[in-house]
Each structure stands twice: as C-alpha cells, then as structure tokens.
Write an enzyme that holds these catalytic residues in place. Structure first.
Site, PDB file in Angstrom:
ATOM      1  N   SER A 195       0.846  -1.194   0.000  1.00  0.00           N
ATOM      2  CA  SER A 195       0.000   0.000   0.000  1.00  0.00           C
ATOM      3  C   SER A 195       0.881   1.243   0.000  1.00  0.00           C
ATOM      4  O   SER A 195       1.920   1.295   0.658  1.00  0.00           O
ATOM      5  CB  SER A 195      -0.959  -0.018   1.185  1.00  0.00           C
ATOM      6  OG  SER A 195      -0.255   0.048   2.398  1.00  0.00           O
ATOM      7  N   GLY A 241      -4.773   1.028   5.942  1.00  0.00           N
ATOM      8  CA  GLY A 241      -4.130  -0.232   5.564  1.00  0.00           C
ATOM      9  C   GLY A 241      -4.861  -1.417   6.190  1.00  0.00           C
ATOM     10  O   GLY A 241      -4.973  -2.491   5.577  1.00  0.00           O
ATOM     11  N   ASP A 242      -5.380  -1.223   7.385  1.00  0.00           N
ATOM     12  CA  ASP A 242      -6.126  -2.293   8.049  1.00  0.00           C
ATOM     13  C   ASP A 242      -7.433  -2.571   7.306  1.00  0.00           C
ATOM     14  O   ASP A 242      -7.857  -3.717   7.186  1.00  0.00           O
ATOM     15  CB  ASP A 242      -6.415  -1.905   9.508  1.00  0.00           C
ATOM     16  CG  ASP A 242      -5.136  -1.525  10.244  1.00  0.00           C
ATOM     17  OD1 ASP A 242      -4.087  -2.089   9.918  1.00  0.00           O
ATOM     18  OD2 ASP A 242      -5.199  -0.652  11.130  1.00  0.00           O
ATOM     19  N   GLY A 261      -2.345   4.905  -3.670  1.00  0.00           N
ATOM     20  CA  GLY A 261      -2.955   3.627  -4.032  1.00  0.00           C
ATOM     21  C   GLY A 261      -2.140   2.430  -3.598  1.00  0.00           C
ATOM     22  O   GLY A 261      -1.635   2.390  -2.473  1.00  0.00           O
ATOM     23  N   GLY A 285      -0.275   4.544   0.532  1.00  0.00           N
ATOM     24  CA  GLY A 285      -1.013   5.699   1.048  1.00  0.00           C
ATOM     25  C   GLY A 285      -1.928   6.283  -0.014  1.00  0.00           C
ATOM     26  O   GLY A 285      -2.614   5.544  -0.730  1.00  0.00           O
TER      27      GLY A 285
HETATM   28  N1  ATP Z   1      -5.185  10.096   1.541  1.00  0.00           N
HETATM   29  C1  ATP Z   1      -5.689   9.001   0.947  1.00  0.00           C
HETATM   30  N2  ATP Z   1      -6.562   9.137  -0.075  1.00  0.00           N
HETATM   31  C2  ATP Z   1      -7.105   8.067  -0.691  1.00  0.00           C
HETATM   32  N3  ATP Z   1      -6.813   6.800  -0.343  1.00  0.00           N
HETATM   33  C3  ATP Z   1      -5.943   6.588   0.660  1.00  0.00           C
HETATM   34  C4  ATP Z   1      -5.337   7.672   1.370  1.00  0.00           C
HETATM   35  N4  ATP Z   1      -4.522   7.151   2.310  1.00  0.00           N
HETATM   36  C5  ATP Z   1      -4.635   5.814   2.201  1.00  0.00           C
HETATM   37  N5  ATP Z   1      -5.471   5.459   1.209  1.00  0.00           N
HETATM   38  C6  ATP Z   1      -5.852   4.099   0.770  1.00  0.00           C
HETATM   39  O1  ATP Z   1      -5.614   3.211   1.845  1.00  0.00           O
HETATM   40  C7  ATP Z   1      -4.661   2.217   1.480  1.00  0.00           C
HETATM   41  C8  ATP Z   1      -3.778   1.889   2.670  1.00  0.00           C
HETATM   42  O2  ATP Z   1      -3.140   3.071   3.085  1.00  0.00           O
HETATM   43  P1  ATP Z   1      -1.653   3.130   3.678  1.00  0.00           P
HETATM   44  O3  ATP Z   1      -0.669   2.760   2.649  1.00  0.00           O
HETATM   45  O4  ATP Z   1      -1.537   4.473   4.304  1.00  0.00           O
HETATM   46  O5  ATP Z   1      -1.736   1.969   4.768  1.00  0.00           O
HETATM   47  P2  ATP Z   1      -0.923   1.768   6.128  1.00  0.00           P
HETATM   48  O6  ATP Z   1       0.281   2.643   6.147  1.00  0.00           O
HETATM   49  O7  ATP Z   1      -0.726   0.315   6.291  1.00  0.00           O
HETATM   50  O8  ATP Z   1      -1.981   2.282   7.197  1.00  0.00           O
HETATM   51  P3  ATP Z   1      -2.314   1.733   8.669  1.00  0.00           P
HETATM   52  O9  ATP Z   1      -1.200   0.832   9.076  1.00  0.00           O
HETATM   53  O10 ATP Z   1      -2.470   2.962   9.504  1.00  0.00           O
HETATM   54  O11 ATP Z   1      -3.621   1.011   8.557  1.00  0.00           O
HETATM   55  C9  ATP Z   1      -3.906   2.781   0.290  1.00  0.00           C
HETATM   56  O12 ATP Z   1      -3.418   1.733  -0.519  1.00  0.00           O
HETATM   57  C10 ATP Z   1      -4.978   3.625  -0.387  1.00  0.00           C
HETATM   58  O13 ATP Z   1      -5.785   2.820  -1.226  1.00  0.00           O
HETATM   59 MG    MG Z   2      -0.390  -0.713   8.083  1.00  0.00          MG
END
Ligand code: ATP
Ligand code: MG
Length: 325
Positions: A220, A251-252, A225, A222
């Site tokens: 992921s 991400g969860d 995508g 953020g």
């Molecule tokens: N600002 C944003 N706008 C649109 N989609 C987002 C945004 N932030 C996250 N996403 C969506 O959420 C998915 C997971 O986000 P991210 O990569 O931040 O996960 P993470 O760092 O594992 O988060 P966490 O561990 O806090 O759950 C991304 O792949 C994207 O599809």
């Molecule tokens: Mg995560």
C-alpha cells in the site's frame, strides 16, 4: 470465519488540536479513546461488512480489560500480566497533514504466556477460513511469531493467511509461505533492499518477498494507491487522493477487504482453490477494487476501524486498475 490476530493491541487515544507546536503547552479541543490495534481495526471493518469475525491476541492489565470491553467483536484474547499499551494520535484540525502517532513498545510477554497463546491460537485457527496477523510484536514475543502462527495454521486448517507487518517479522513470516502479505511502502523498504525509482523499488521489493515465500504481495502506497504482485500478474491500483480525512487504519481496512475476498464463498479468490495463488478465474482486479474502496472509506470515516460499506462501494467504483506487463 475471519480470525484476526493482534499481539500488541492498544488503547488508542486521539487528541484533536488546532496545530501541534513543539516545546509549548497546547490546549486539546477533544479527546477520543477507544480499543485499537491493527488487527482490531481489521476485525471491525470485516464485521461492518457482515463477516463472521473473531478477534484474538494478547491483552493485560486495566487497559487490557478496557480493550476487551470495548471490542464489540467475539473476544478470544488471551490474558497476560503486563499492561496493554496506549497509542497517542495527534490530529491537527487546523492543518490537513498526516496525524502524529506516538507508539509505545507494549508490555513484556513471558515465554509461558506466548506458549499459552499459541495453544489457544491453534484451536481457533482450526475453525477459521482466513487468519489475519497485523502489527508490531510486543517485547518477549519472538521475531518469528507470525511465521510460527502461519505454520500452526497450515497444520490445523486450509485457512488463508494474510500478514501485515514490517521489517524482520515480515521477512521471517514470508519464509513460512503466507497467502498474502500487505506491507506499506515504509515497511516494505525496511524489509528489502532495492534501488531505483519509486515503482521499480516497490515492484522489486515485492518480488523479493515472493522469493522469500509469500504467495502474493500487496504494497500500500497511502494516497497513491497500491501495487499487487501475485502469481497471476502484477497490478497498479490508483485512485483520487483524499485530503482532510483520517488515514490511520486505512491499511487495516485494505487487509479486511482482502480477507473478505479470500473468505467469502462467493469470493473469486476462493473459487479458484486453496491459497490465493489461484489460476484461471481468480479476480485480483475485483478483489483489489473492493478492498481499496474500503480503504478509501476508512480515510473518510472519523476513526480507524470504521467504514460505511455503502461509501466503500461508491469509492470502489472510482478505482483504476492497470495490469503491469
Ligand atoms: N489520503 C488518501 N486518499 C485516498 N486513499 C488513501 C489515502 N490514504 C490511504 N489510502 C488508501 O488506503 C490504502 C492503505 O493506506 P496506507 O498505505 O496508508 O496503509 P498503512 O500505512 O498500512 O496504514 P495503517 O497501518 O495505519 O492502517 C492505500 O493503498 C490507499 O488505497
Ligand atoms: Mg499498516
């Protein structure tokens, strides 16, 4: 049944204030306190989508009791002596930047407590369709914990295993052959050493996790995508970036969505046979779309682990998937 594992849960405390200024006294406008931890968020999102969910992990002390009381999900947590940690999130309402998170290491877990947990886990995994393992490990739990739990799952059931963590715990977990791992970009780069441009580094990092033994990898990115590297091909998932929402727990939600697709009888990935390494008929684009819709909906929701399935469906309709050659 989807079984979620949270070895290092937390009571999440969110402070809302206008702007964070270091070395100063700040007035907090609002405080929100709730049961948290990455696997707990996965459980909540999956339950909001109507799945049969069971939450396990380690919980102790006053905060451990608070966590279990506030779970709202079938509670199969194991008690430990140490006090469950708290995590502080600071959300600056006067800005649209990312929240500031303060993460405590968590309580020390004894070898006897870890052994007791693996016994309990084995009994629960026997009845699971999907097992998700999320987050950091508390002190005392071996770095190979997720590898051990993956092996235990394989010995008692045909459940799909999804692991969401980083660093050494991720590398070791991959060697046990989970069906899917979902690091974010930072977690991936901490576990692999690659060079080049952003997409190249992500793709080659993901490929190296597959070489270690993970069947499929979703990284992921953020607001940018995600990227999926699977036995059936590689996909780039993109969508509009949302501003002003709460990305903690997105991400969860993505993991919950992928677990739903692996666990539901109607899920395309399940139809294709054991493991996510489905051949013809596997529907990675569909699964990625649905899961990413949930992730976006979680950004739009007030706190981690919350989603409105109707909003998720609308978001899923806006997601673009491109097969990489
Ligand atoms: N600002 C944003 N706008 C649109 N989609 C987002 C945004 N932030 C996250 N996403 C969506 O959420 C998915 C997971 O986000 P991210 O990569 O931040 O996960 P993470 O760092 O594992 O988060 P966490 O561990 O806090 O759950 C991304 O792949 C994207 O599809
Ligand atoms: Mg995560």
């Amino acid at each position: 049944m989807i079984l979620t594992v949270t070895l290092n849960p937390a009571i999440d405390v969110t402070y809302y204030l206008d702007t964070l200024v270091r070395n100063s006294g700040l007035r907090v406008d609002r405080v929100l306190e709730r049961a948290g931890g990455k696997g707990v968020n996965v459980a909540r999102v999956a339950a909001a989508c109507g799945a049969d969910v069971c939450a396990t992990g380690l919980a102790g002390g006053r905060r451990g009791e608070q966590l279990r009381a506030g779970l709202g999900i079938r509670d199969e947590f194991c008690s430990i002596e140490g006090e469950t940690r708290q995590t502080v999130n600071i959300v600056e309402t006067g800005r649209t930047g990312l929240p500031t998170e303060l993460r405590e290491p968590g309580p020390a877990v004894t070898a006897a407590e870890w052994d007791r947990f693996t016994d309990r886990f084995s009994a629960l995994a026997a009845g699971a369709d999907v097992v998700t393992m999320s987050g950091s490990l508390p002190p005392g739990v071996p770095a190979g914990a997720y590898a051990t739990l993956t092996a235990v799952t394989r010995s008692v059931s045909t459940a799909r295993v999804i692991v969401d963590t980083g660093g050494e715990a991720l590398r070791l977990a991959c060697a046990a052959g989970p069906d899917l791992v979902k690091p974010n970009e930072g977690e991936l780069l901490a576990a692999t050493s690659t060079e080049g441009g952003r997409l190249h580094r992500v793709l080659s990092g993901a490929s190296s996790l597959r070489e270690l033994g993970a069947s499929a990898v979703v990284v992921s990115l953020g607001r940018s995508g995600s990227v999926a590297v699977t036995p059936d091909g590689r996909w780039r998932v993109s969508h509009d970036a949302l501003t002003g929402g709460n990305p903690v727990g997105a991400g969860d939600a993505l993991v919950a969505g992928l677990a739903l697709d692996a666990g539901l009888p109607a899920g395309a990935l399940l139809q294709a046979g054991p493991g996510l390494q489905a051949g013809a008929g596997s529907d990675w684009p569909g699964a990625l779309k649905r899961a990413s819709g949930l992730a976006m909906a979680s950004v739009l929701a007030a706190s981690a682990g919350e989603v409105d399935p109707a909003i998720a469906e609308r978001c899923a309709g806006t997601i673009r998937i491109r097969k990489l050659t």
